[in-house]
Design an enzyme around this catalytic site. Structure first.
Site, short mmCIF file in Angstrom:
data_model
loop_
_atom_site.label_atom_id
_atom_site.label_comp_id
_atom_site.label_asym_id
_atom_site.label_seq_id
_atom_site.Cartn_x
_atom_site.Cartn_y
_atom_site.Cartn_z
N CYS A 191 29.18 33.35 81.13
CA CYS A 191 30.48 32.84 80.69
C CYS A 191 31.22 32.11 81.81
O CYS A 191 31.38 30.91 81.80
CB CYS A 191 31.35 34.01 80.23
SG CYS A 191 30.56 35.08 79.10
N LYS A 224 40.20 30.79 74.39
CA LYS A 224 39.00 31.44 74.91
C LYS A 224 38.57 30.82 76.24
O LYS A 224 38.28 31.50 77.22
CB LYS A 224 37.88 31.33 73.88
CG LYS A 224 36.54 31.84 74.36
CD LYS A 224 36.56 33.31 74.66
CE LYS A 224 35.27 33.72 75.36
NZ LYS A 224 35.29 35.10 75.83
N1 LIG Z 1 27.24 37.40 76.29
C1 LIG Z 1 28.53 37.46 76.60
O1 LIG Z 1 29.03 38.32 77.37
C2 LIG Z 1 29.44 36.44 76.03
C3 LIG Z 1 30.75 36.51 76.45
C4 LIG Z 1 31.62 35.59 75.95
C5 LIG Z 1 31.19 34.64 75.03
N2 LIG Z 1 29.90 34.60 74.62
C6 LIG Z 1 29.52 33.59 73.62
O2 LIG Z 1 28.84 34.19 72.49
C7 LIG Z 1 27.91 33.26 71.95
C8 LIG Z 1 26.55 33.93 71.81
O3 LIG Z 1 26.16 34.34 73.08
P1 LIG Z 1 25.19 35.59 73.28
O4 LIG Z 1 25.46 36.12 74.64
O5 LIG Z 1 25.20 36.51 72.11
O6 LIG Z 1 23.75 34.83 73.29
P2 LIG Z 1 22.30 35.53 73.29
O7 LIG Z 1 21.42 34.57 74.01
O8 LIG Z 1 22.38 36.94 73.74
O9 LIG Z 1 21.90 35.57 71.73
C9 LIG Z 1 21.79 34.40 70.99
C10 LIG Z 1 20.95 34.71 69.75
O10 LIG Z 1 20.99 33.57 68.91
C11 LIG Z 1 19.69 33.33 68.40
N3 LIG Z 1 19.58 31.92 68.01
C12 LIG Z 1 19.31 30.86 68.81
N4 LIG Z 1 19.29 29.75 68.04
C13 LIG Z 1 19.60 30.12 66.76
C14 LIG Z 1 19.75 29.43 65.54
N5 LIG Z 1 19.59 28.10 65.46
N6 LIG Z 1 20.06 30.15 64.43
C15 LIG Z 1 20.23 31.49 64.50
N7 LIG Z 1 20.09 32.20 65.63
C16 LIG Z 1 19.79 31.51 66.75
C17 LIG Z 1 18.76 33.73 69.54
O11 LIG Z 1 17.46 34.00 69.04
C18 LIG Z 1 19.47 34.95 70.09
O12 LIG Z 1 19.02 36.13 69.46
C19 LIG Z 1 27.93 32.07 72.89
O13 LIG Z 1 28.79 31.08 72.36
C20 LIG Z 1 28.54 32.62 74.16
O14 LIG Z 1 29.22 31.62 74.89
C21 LIG Z 1 28.99 35.47 75.12
C1 LIG Z 2 35.03 38.08 76.54
C2 LIG Z 2 34.65 37.56 77.85
O1 LIG Z 2 34.27 36.42 78.00
N1 LIG Z 2 34.72 38.42 78.86
C3 LIG Z 2 34.39 37.96 80.14
C4 LIG Z 2 33.37 38.88 80.71
O2 LIG Z 2 33.00 38.26 81.89
P1 LIG Z 2 31.60 38.54 82.55
O3 LIG Z 2 30.77 39.43 81.70
O4 LIG Z 2 31.02 37.22 82.88
O5 LIG Z 2 31.96 39.38 83.83
P2 LIG Z 2 33.07 39.12 84.97
O6 LIG Z 2 33.64 40.45 85.30
O7 LIG Z 2 34.00 38.03 84.59
O8 LIG Z 2 32.16 38.63 86.23
C5 LIG Z 2 31.61 37.33 86.27
C6 LIG Z 2 31.10 37.14 87.70
O9 LIG Z 2 32.21 37.03 88.59
C7 LIG Z 2 32.10 37.99 89.64
N2 LIG Z 2 33.45 38.46 89.96
C8 LIG Z 2 34.21 39.01 88.97
C9 LIG Z 2 35.48 39.42 89.24
C10 LIG Z 2 36.01 39.29 90.56
O10 LIG Z 2 37.14 39.67 90.86
N3 LIG Z 2 35.20 38.71 91.52
C11 LIG Z 2 33.93 38.30 91.24
O11 LIG Z 2 33.23 37.79 92.14
C12 LIG Z 2 31.19 39.08 89.10
O12 LIG Z 2 30.49 39.70 90.15
C13 LIG Z 2 30.25 38.29 88.21
O13 LIG Z 2 29.16 37.76 88.95
O14 LIG Z 2 33.92 40.17 80.97
C14 LIG Z 2 35.04 40.17 81.86
C15 LIG Z 2 35.51 41.61 82.05
O15 LIG Z 2 34.48 42.30 82.72
C16 LIG Z 2 36.14 39.32 81.24
O16 LIG Z 2 37.23 39.29 82.13
C17 LIG Z 2 35.59 37.94 81.03
O17 LIG Z 2 36.60 37.13 80.41
#
Ligand SMILES: NC(=O)c1ccc[n+]([C@@H]2O[C@H](COP(=O)([O-])OP(=O)(O)OC[C@H]3O[C@@H](n4cnc5c(N)ncnc54)[C@H](O)[C@@H]3O)[C@@H](O)[C@H]2O)c1
Ligand SMILES: CC(=O)N[C@@H]1[C@@H](OP(=O)(O)OP(=O)(O)OC[C@H]2O[C@@H](n3ccc(=O)[nH]c3=O)[C@H](O)[C@@H]2O)O[C@H](CO)[C@@H](O)[C@@H]1O
Length: 451
Positions: A290, A236
């Site tokens: 992320c 990841k």
């Molecule tokens: N958002 C994304 O695009 C994304 C992408 C890749 C990975 N992740 C990973 O997913 C995980 C969650 O991220 P997210 O974006 O959903 O966060 P988020 O901030 O959107 O949601 C987190 C939720 O967890 C709750 N929370 C906080 N402390 C808690 C606790 N002790 N017990 C139960 N609930 C609790 C909060 O109230 C909130 O509703 C993280 O590890 C993040 O790195 C997120």
């Molecule tokens: C599961 C997960 O973890 N998924 C991640 C999530 O990532 P994310 O939501 O954070 O979005 P990203 O698209 O990565 O953008 C991040 C920032 O980078 C800038 N950017 C991006 C591309 C580029 O060529 N030049 C840039 O400058 C963009 O403007 C923004 O500010 O979704 C992506 C697919 O959308 C995945 O690939 C990525 O693993």
């Protein structure tokens, strides 16, 4: 026999087929800890699959919304309906107490925030608190799933020892598997249901087997079992740092293209016609929850220094200042100064269509322009206000009432296609995303990396 005695998973004497049937018939209770942007879609997909999910979230507003069948996560196609349907069917409910949710669950899925501190150190306190709650409710045959993104080694060195120490179970009585969510905001359901293969890595073979069984029912795609939990954690984080380094390469090439007086976007597009080349796009910075953070799950995690990841972060973090410097240069060439200028920043969120401003490059861009004395305005169709940004937010329809000395495109929301550029007096425009074609106007346009 009580329900819990009938249906366990880890080291159970039931056959895999009996376990699969029990899972799909709702006889194996699931708890999902964290009902945020990632957790709520995940809990809903678990609920549509097994019909027996309790979500735990410490935010009472989240819990009450879910229990009403309402979806608090915006702009996720299909999620409103799925939450409403699964709650109405009794397949999904929510509680505020992780400990309460852990008491009856057999599968415990942690997907809470794993942010970094102001010192760029991973902050696992929330995840640790969830593990304490799970430990209190852990019973023989349970499986603990870590979907959160964590530094490689976290489950092996921190979470598993916690679960052993704080539950009254021996190591042989429960399973732990890292099954990292590979989900992007705005397409969560399709990602969870199978846009990509699901990666699972257990602390032992039995944990991996159980995780494969469970996720084989959730995803339409394949389930890839990796040798162990740390490999799954690394997969990841590696995906994320690959993207950060690649974007940094594109940004550095943009600066080189400027010096070489060529268009970086033309060069990148052509270079990428080679199958082994996949240079990403240059831009005004890298935001989100992320990509800017994952490098710190590696940089600070081990003893030696990792210069490439650190340098990539420095390059990407330099892009907001680079962008503002370009605005200043172009204004100066028009015999204007930033301090006497009115500047429009287009796009405050970190990427189009996603209502998220964490690490958004627009924030330092607005701050730098304001610091230099500019009168900064901003437009963003998905944000209700510009709270946290040094800018006055304008609705899109009000832009025509203003004239600006400069405009900066930071995030190319679809709604910007409707801007009437001919309606503005000639100004300088910095196109951060290579998404404007203003050759037919009198505006002075610079595209990052040359157009
Ligand atoms: N958002 C994304 O695009 C994304 C992408 C890749 C990975 N992740 C990973 O997913 C995980 C969650 O991220 P997210 O974006 O959903 O966060 P988020 O901030 O959107 O949601 C987190 C939720 O967890 C709750 N929370 C906080 N402390 C808690 C606790 N002790 N017990 C139960 N609930 C609790 C909060 O109230 C909130 O509703 C993280 O590890 C993040 O790195 C997120
Ligand atoms: C599961 C997960 O973890 N998924 C991640 C999530 O990532 P994310 O939501 O954070 O979005 P990203 O698209 O990565 O953008 C991040 C920032 O980078 C800038 N950017 C991006 C591309 C580029 O060529 N030049 C840039 O400058 C963009 O403007 C923004 O500010 O979704 C992506 C697919 O959308 C995945 O690939 C990525 O693993």
């Amino acid at each position: 026999m009580s329900l819990r005695e009938q249906t366990t998973l880890y080291a159970s004497d039931a056959t895999t087929e009996e376990q699969r049937e029990a899972f799909l018939s709702g006889d194996i209770p699931v708890a999902v800890y964290g009902l945020g942007k990632m957790g709520l879609p995940l809990a809903a997909v678990y609920a549509e699959t097994c019909g027996n999910v309790v979500g735990a979230d410490i935010d009472p507003d989240v819990v009450s919304a879910v229990n009403r069948g309402d979806c608090h996560v915006q702009r996720e196609p299909g999620l409103d309906e799925l939450v409403s349907e699964t709650v109405a069917a009794g397949a999904l409910s929510a509680v505020e107490s992780p400990t309460e949710a852990a008491r009856d669950a057999t599968i415990h899925v942690a997907i809470v925030p794993t942010p970094i501190t102001d010192d760029d150190e991973p902050d696992l306190a929330i995840l640790q608190s969830v593990m304490e709650s799970i430990a209190a409710g852990l019973t023989p045959g349970d499986l603990v799933v870590v979907e959160c993104t964590v530094p490689p080694g976290t489950t092996r060195d921190l979470l598993l020892p916690m679960l052993e120490a704080e539950s009254d179970l021996s190591r042989e009585e429960f399973g732990v598997a890292v099954c990292p969510e590979r989900t992007s905001s705005g397409r969560a359901l399709q990602d969870i249901r199978g846009a990509y293969p699901k990666v699972v890595g257990g602390v032992d073979e039995e944990s991996t087997r159980v995780a494969e069984l469970v996720y084989g029912e959730l995803t339409d795609n394949e389930v890839i079992a990796v040798p162990n939990e740390t490999t799954a954690e690394a997969v990841k984080v590696f995906e994320g740092v690959y993207r950060d380094v690649n974007i940094a390469l594109a940004n550095e090439l943009a600066k080189i293209a400027d010096a070489a007086d060529i268009s970086v976007n033309e060069a990148i597009e052509t270079a990428n016609t080679q199958p082994f080349c996949d240079i990403h796009k240059p831009g005004p910075g890298v935001g989100g929850h992320c990509i800017p953070y994952y490098p710190y799950f590696l940089i600070r995690q081990f003893d030696e220094e990792f210069s490439l990841l650190t340098t990539a972060r420095e390059v990407n973090d330099s892009m907001p200042a680079f962008t503002v410097e370009k605005v200043a240069e172009l204004l100066s060439e028009e015999e204007k100064s930033v301090s006497d200028s009115r500047v429009l920043v287009l796009g405050l969120t970190y990427r189009p269509g996603v209502e998220e401003t964490r690490a958004a490059p627009a924030r330092p861009i607005c701050a730098d322009l304001t610091e230099r004395g500019a009168d900064v305005f901003a437009a963003d169709p998905v944000l209700p206000n510009a709270d946290g940004f040094d800018a006055t937010k304008l609705p899109l329809e009000a832009l025509a009432d203003y004239d600006f000395d400069a405009a900066v495109l930071v995030t190319d929301h679809d709604e910007f296609a409707g801007i009437d550029w001919a309606g503005f007096d000639p100004m300088v425009v910095v196109d951060g995303r290579n998404s404007l074609d203003l050759s037919w106007t009198d505006h002075r346009v610079y595209t990052i990396g040359g157009d």
